[in-house]
Design a protein around this motif. Structure first.
Motif, PDB file in Angstrom:
ATOM      1  N   THR A 116       0.808  -1.221   0.000  1.00 50.98           N
ATOM      2  CA  THR A 116       0.000   0.000   0.000  1.00 50.98           C
ATOM      3  C   THR A 116       0.840   1.268   0.000  1.00 50.98           C
ATOM      4  O   THR A 116       0.341   2.340  -0.359  1.00 50.98           O
ATOM      5  CB  THR A 116      -0.931   0.007   1.226  1.00 50.98           C
ATOM      6  N   LEU A 259     -13.216   1.393   1.767  1.00 50.55           N
ATOM      7  CA  LEU A 259     -12.330   0.289   2.151  1.00 50.55           C
ATOM      8  C   LEU A 259     -10.878   0.608   1.780  1.00 50.55           C
ATOM      9  O   LEU A 259      -9.954   0.329   2.554  1.00 50.55           O
ATOM     10  CB  LEU A 259     -12.779  -1.002   1.461  1.00 50.55           C
ATOM     11  N   ASN A 262      -9.613   3.206   4.266  1.00 56.35           N
ATOM     12  CA  ASN A 262      -9.465   2.703   5.622  1.00 56.35           C
ATOM     13  C   ASN A 262      -8.292   1.747   5.769  1.00 56.35           C
ATOM     14  O   ASN A 262      -7.550   1.802   6.762  1.00 56.35           O
ATOM     15  CB  ASN A 262     -10.745   2.005   6.066  1.00 56.35           C
ATOM     16  N   TYR A 263      -8.106   0.873   4.778  1.00 57.31           N
ATOM     17  CA  TYR A 263      -7.093  -0.172   4.923  1.00 57.31           C
ATOM     18  C   TYR A 263      -5.775   0.136   4.213  1.00 57.31           C
ATOM     19  O   TYR A 263      -4.750  -0.459   4.552  1.00 57.31           O
ATOM     20  CB  TYR A 263      -7.652  -1.502   4.409  1.00 57.31           C
TER      21      TYR A 263
END
Length: 302
Positions: A116, A259, A262-263
Motif C-alpha cells: 500500500t 475500504l 481505511n485499509y
C-alpha cells in the motif's frame, strides 16, 4: 502467500463453474458473453484463466502473473465490447471484480503482502505544509483541492459509471424517494466536508492535501467528535451521489473507496501523524473514534 494461493484456488473453481454454466444455460451465456462465440472464448480463457489460476494456487508464481494479466485483458476487452453492443454487461462486472481480486492475490503470492505504500509516493507522499504560511493561502489551497477532488470523484467518475451501467444493461430499479434522500444526504455531507476543511486550514497551519499537511494537530470543530470527518464526508457524499443517480455501481464505488482509504491510506496517514505529533496524537487517537462520532473531547487536551 497462503491467502493469495487460496484466492486463486477459489477463482479456478469459480471459473470452471462459470464455464459449465455458460454451456449449460443460455441465459447465463447471454448476460455474460452476449453474442461472443463461447467455444472460441473458452479455448483461450480456460487455460489462461482457469488453468493458470489453478497453477497459481499450487504456488507457481508465473501462473499467477499470467492469470492476473489475462483477467485484466478480458475485463478491458469485454468493457469495450459491452459499450459498443450493450451486451455482456454482467460479464464486465464479473471480470472487473476478478481483476481486482487477482491483483491483490498476485501481490500476496509474489510479495507476501499488499504494498500500500506505493499509493503515497510522488505527489501523494505526506509532507508538512510550509510553516508559518498565511492562513488565507491554506484556505485557498484547500478549496482548490475540494473543487478538483469533488469535481473528479463526485461528478465525473460517478457520471461515467452511471452512463456505462445503463449502456451495459446492468442498471437496477431504485425507489423514487432515493433521489430526494440523496440530495439531502449530499448537502449534509458536503457541509461537514466544508466545515472540516475550514477548521483544518485555519487552525492546522496546513491543508488536507498530502503534499501540504498541517503542522499542528487539529482537535477542534468536527475533529472533536471524529478523527477523519473529511473522509467520512467524502464517503457519504459518494453514497449520496449513487442515490441521486440511482446507480448501484456508484454505490459500490463509494464503498470500495471507503475500504481503500481505511485499509490502505489511513494506516500510513496515522503513522505519519504519530511520528510528527507523538504522544499528543496517540492520546487523541485513543480518545476519538475514526468513523463513528463519539463524545467530544476538549480542543486543548484529548
Amino acid at each position: 502467500m497462503r491467502w493469495g494461493r487460496t484466492y486463486f484456488a477459489v477463482q479456478a473453481i469459480a471459473g470452471a463453474a462459470w464455464w459449465f454454466a455458460v454451456f449449460a444455460s443460455p441465459p447465463v451465456r447471454d448476460v455474460t458473453l452476449g453474442g461472443l462465440n463461447p467455444i472460441l472464448v473458452a479455448a483461450v480463457d480456460i487455460p489462461l484463466f482457469v488453468g493458470a489460476s489453478a497453477l497459481a494456487a499450487l504456488g507457481v508464481r508465473g501462473a499467477a502473473v499470467v492469470s492476473t494479466a489475462w483477467t485484466g485483458i478480458v475485463a478491458i476487452t469485454l468493457a469495450g465490447y459491452a459499450t459498443v453492443t450493450t451486451e455482456a454487461g454482467w460479464g464486465v462486472v464479473i471480470m472487473a471484480a476478478a481483476t481486482a481480486g487477482s491483483a491483490f492475490a498476485l501481490c500476496l503470492v509474489a510479495l507476501g503482502r499488499i504494498p500500500t505504500e506505493w499509493m503515497i509516493r510522488g505527489p501523494f507522499a505526506f509532507r508538512p505544509a510550509a510553516a508559518r504560511s498565511a492562513a488565507a493561502s491554506h484556505v485557498v489551497s484547500t478549496f482548490s483541492q475540494i473543487a478538483v477532488f469533488w469535481g473528479l470523484f463526485l461528478v465525473v467518475i460517478p457520471l461515467i459509471a452511471a452512463v456505462l451501467e445503463r449502456r451495459w444493461a446492468i442498471a437496477l430499479q431504485f425507489p423514487a424517494f432515493t433521489v430526494p434522500l440523496g440530495v439531502a444526504v449530499l448537502m449534509a455531507a458536503s457541509a461537514l466536508g466544508i466545515w472540516s476543511a475550514i477548521v483544518m486550514s485555519t487552525l492546522g497551519d496546513g491543508t488536507p492535501l498530502p503534499s501540504a499537511m498541517p503542522n499542528s494537530l487539529v482537535i477542534a470543530g468536527p475533529y472533536r467528535w471524529v478523527r477523519n470527518p473529511m473522509a467520512v464526508s467524502g464517503i457519504v457524499q459518494g453514497v449520496a451521489v449513487g442515490l441521486i443517480l440511482s446507480s448501484w455501481l456508484v454505490l459500490v464505488y463509494a464503498v470500495a473507496g471507503s475500504l481503500l482509504w481505511n485499509y490502505a491510506i489511513r494506516p500510513h496517514e496515522e503513522a505519519d501523524l504519530e511520528q510528527r505529533f507523538g504522544a499528543e496524537f496517540r492520546r487523541y487517537r485513543d480518545a476519538v473514534r475514526c468513523w463513528l462520532p463519539g463524545a467530544p473531547v476538549s480542543p486543548s487536551r484529548p
